[in-house]
Scaffold this motif. Structure first.
Motif, PDB file in Angstrom:
ATOM      1  N   UNK A  50       0.826  -1.205   0.000  1.00  0.00           N
ATOM      2  CA  UNK A  50       0.000   0.000   0.000  1.00  0.00           C
ATOM      3  C   UNK A  50       0.860   1.256   0.000  1.00  0.00           C
ATOM      4  N   UNK A  51       1.924   1.253   0.770  1.00  0.00           N
ATOM      5  CA  UNK A  51       2.804   2.415   0.811  1.00  0.00           C
ATOM      6  C   UNK A  51       3.557   2.571  -0.502  1.00  0.00           C
ATOM      7  N   UNK A  52       3.941   1.459  -1.106  1.00  0.00           N
ATOM      8  CA  UNK A  52       4.680   1.532  -2.365  1.00  0.00           C
ATOM      9  C   UNK A  52       3.788   2.014  -3.503  1.00  0.00           C
ATOM     10  N   UNK A  53       2.515   1.589  -3.510  1.00  0.00           N
ATOM     11  CA  UNK A  53       1.635   2.025  -4.589  1.00  0.00           C
ATOM     12  C   UNK A  53       1.232   3.487  -4.415  1.00  0.00           C
ATOM     13  N   UNK A  54       1.225   3.975  -3.189  1.00  0.00           N
ATOM     14  CA  UNK A  54       0.875   5.375  -2.966  1.00  0.00           C
ATOM     15  C   UNK A  54       1.966   6.304  -3.484  1.00  0.00           C
ATOM     16  N   UNK A  55       3.217   5.862  -3.408  1.00  0.00           N
ATOM     17  CA  UNK A  55       4.309   6.702  -3.888  1.00  0.00           C
ATOM     18  C   UNK A  55       4.611   6.479  -5.362  1.00  0.00           C
ATOM     19  N   UNK A  56       4.058   5.450  -5.971  1.00  0.00           N
ATOM     20  CA  UNK A  56       4.281   5.193  -7.386  1.00  0.00           C
ATOM     21  C   UNK A  56       5.534   4.394  -7.673  1.00  0.00           C
ATOM     22  N   UNK A  57       6.111   3.744  -6.699  1.00  0.00           N
ATOM     23  CA  UNK A  57       7.333   2.960  -6.898  1.00  0.00           C
ATOM     24  C   UNK A  57       7.012   1.486  -7.081  1.00  0.00           C
ATOM     25  N   UNK A  58       6.126   1.186  -7.965  1.00  0.00           N
ATOM     26  CA  UNK A  58       5.787  -0.214  -8.235  1.00  0.00           C
ATOM     27  C   UNK A  58       6.630  -0.696  -9.396  1.00  0.00           C
ATOM     28  N   UNK A  59       7.325  -1.797  -9.221  1.00  0.00           N
ATOM     29  CA  UNK A  59       8.187  -2.305 -10.287  1.00  0.00           C
ATOM     30  C   UNK A  59       7.414  -3.168 -11.266  1.00  0.00           C
ATOM     31  N   UNK A  60       6.227  -3.642 -10.893  1.00  0.00           N
ATOM     32  CA  UNK A  60       5.458  -4.510 -11.775  1.00  0.00           C
ATOM     33  C   UNK A  60       4.189  -3.791 -12.221  1.00  0.00           C
ATOM     34  N   UNK A  61       4.368  -2.714 -12.951  1.00  0.00           N
ATOM     35  CA  UNK A  61       3.221  -2.040 -13.535  1.00  0.00           C
ATOM     36  C   UNK A  61       2.886  -2.722 -14.856  1.00  0.00           C
ATOM     37  N   UNK A  62       2.122  -2.076 -15.719  1.00  0.00           N
ATOM     38  CA  UNK A  62       1.718  -2.701 -16.977  1.00  0.00           C
ATOM     39  C   UNK A  62       2.916  -3.028 -17.866  1.00  0.00           C
ATOM     40  N   UNK A  63       3.840  -2.111 -17.975  1.00  0.00           N
ATOM     41  CA  UNK A  63       5.006  -2.332 -18.823  1.00  0.00           C
ATOM     42  C   UNK A  63       5.935  -3.385 -18.220  1.00  0.00           C
ATOM     43  N   UNK A  64       6.091  -3.367 -16.915  1.00  0.00           N
ATOM     44  CA  UNK A  64       6.931  -4.366 -16.258  1.00  0.00           C
ATOM     45  C   UNK A  64       6.352  -5.766 -16.392  1.00  0.00           C
ATOM     46  N   UNK A  65       5.030  -5.882 -16.306  1.00  0.00           N
ATOM     47  CA  UNK A  65       4.392  -7.188 -16.477  1.00  0.00           C
ATOM     48  C   UNK A  65       4.558  -7.687 -17.907  1.00  0.00           C
ATOM     49  N   UNK A  66       4.514  -6.782 -18.876  1.00  0.00           N
ATOM     50  CA  UNK A  66       4.721  -7.180 -20.273  1.00  0.00           C
ATOM     51  C   UNK A  66       6.145  -7.669 -20.485  1.00  0.00           C
ATOM     52  N   UNK A  67       7.115  -6.974 -19.911  1.00  0.00           N
ATOM     53  CA  UNK A  67       8.512  -7.411 -20.026  1.00  0.00           C
ATOM     54  C   UNK A  67       8.719  -8.768 -19.358  1.00  0.00           C
ATOM     55  N   UNK A  68       8.127  -8.944 -18.187  1.00  0.00           N
ATOM     56  CA  UNK A  68       8.267 -10.211 -17.473  1.00  0.00           C
ATOM     57  C   UNK A  68       7.616 -11.351 -18.251  1.00  0.00           C
ATOM     58  N   UNK A  69       6.433 -11.106 -18.791  1.00  0.00           N
ATOM     59  CA  UNK A  69       5.757 -12.134 -19.577  1.00  0.00           C
ATOM     60  C   UNK A  69       6.519 -12.493 -20.838  1.00  0.00           C
ATOM     61  N   UNK A  70       7.087 -11.485 -21.499  1.00  0.00           N
ATOM     62  CA  UNK A  70       7.867 -11.755 -22.711  1.00  0.00           C
ATOM     63  C   UNK A  70       9.134 -12.531 -22.387  1.00  0.00           C
ATOM     64  N   UNK A  71       9.769 -12.199 -21.279  1.00  0.00           N
ATOM     65  CA  UNK A  71      10.993 -12.912 -20.896  1.00  0.00           C
ATOM     66  C   UNK A  71      10.695 -14.363 -20.540  1.00  0.00           C
ATOM     67  N   UNK A  72       9.628 -14.585 -19.794  1.00  0.00           N
ATOM     68  CA  UNK A  72       9.265 -15.959 -19.437  1.00  0.00           C
ATOM     69  C   UNK A  72       8.840 -16.736 -20.680  1.00  0.00           C
ATOM     70  N   UNK A  73       8.046 -16.114 -21.542  1.00  0.00           N
ATOM     71  CA  UNK A  73       7.605 -16.784 -22.765  1.00  0.00           C
ATOM     72  C   UNK A  73       8.760 -17.133 -23.682  1.00  0.00           C
ATOM     73  N   UNK A  74       9.681 -16.195 -23.876  1.00  0.00           N
ATOM     74  CA  UNK A  74      10.830 -16.459 -24.743  1.00  0.00           C
ATOM     75  C   UNK A  74      11.717 -17.552 -24.147  1.00  0.00           C
ATOM     76  N   UNK A  75      11.885 -17.540 -22.840  1.00  0.00           N
ATOM     77  CA  UNK A  75      12.687 -18.581 -22.198  1.00  0.00           C
ATOM     78  C   UNK A  75      12.078 -19.960 -22.349  1.00  0.00           C
TER      79      UNK A  75
ATOM     80  N   UNK B 148      11.991 -25.277 -25.005  1.00  0.00           N
ATOM     81  CA  UNK B 148      11.257 -26.282 -25.768  1.00  0.00           C
ATOM     82  C   UNK B 148      11.922 -26.603 -27.088  1.00  0.00           C
ATOM     83  N   UNK B 149      12.400 -25.573 -27.780  1.00  0.00           N
ATOM     84  CA  UNK B 149      13.102 -25.801 -29.039  1.00  0.00           C
ATOM     85  C   UNK B 149      14.391 -26.581 -28.845  1.00  0.00           C
ATOM     86  N   UNK B 150      15.121 -26.259 -27.792  1.00  0.00           N
ATOM     87  CA  UNK B 150      16.371 -26.971 -27.517  1.00  0.00           C
ATOM     88  C   UNK B 150      16.101 -28.433 -27.178  1.00  0.00           C
TER      89      UNK B 150
END
Length: 95
Positions: free
Chosen positions: A11-36, A41-43
């Motif tokens: 709650x304190x972190x979201x009030x100050x805006x220091x969230x590391x997993x916002x919309x863009x962070x979630x997209x980066x995390x999902x892309x990294x997990x998906x690519x991995x 699987x290919x290997x």
């Protein structure tokens, strides 16, 4: 209490805006997990093709030329599908 501490602090972190997993962070995390996962699987698929080709060439050495060609074509097809899936993961982030 150790489990509840991050929840109470969110709650304190979201009030100050220091969230590391916002919309863009979630997209980066999902892309990294998906690519991995795609790369793993290919290997695994290419490794299985190589293993089966080596085993079949050991059983029938006279057919090693055709087995080698077929294994190379199959590995290239898996590599192409893997590359396509990685590009799709990256396009999800860069849109």
């Amino acid at each position: 209490m150790c489990i509840a501490a991050p929840v109470m602090a969110s709650d304190a972190a979201s009030a100050t805006g220091n969230r590391w997993l916002d919309d863009k962070g979630a997209a980066y995390l999902g892309a990294a997990i998906g690519a991995g996962l795609v790369i793993m699987g290919g290997a695994a698929g290419i490794g299985r093709i190589g293993s089966s080709a080596t085993e079949s060439m050991a059983r029938q050495p006279e057919a090693s030329g055709s087995i080698n060609g077929a294994a190379l074509i199959l590995a290239a097809m898996i590599e192409g599908a893997t590359l396509f899936a990685v590009v799709v993961c990256l396009l999800g982030v860069l849109k």
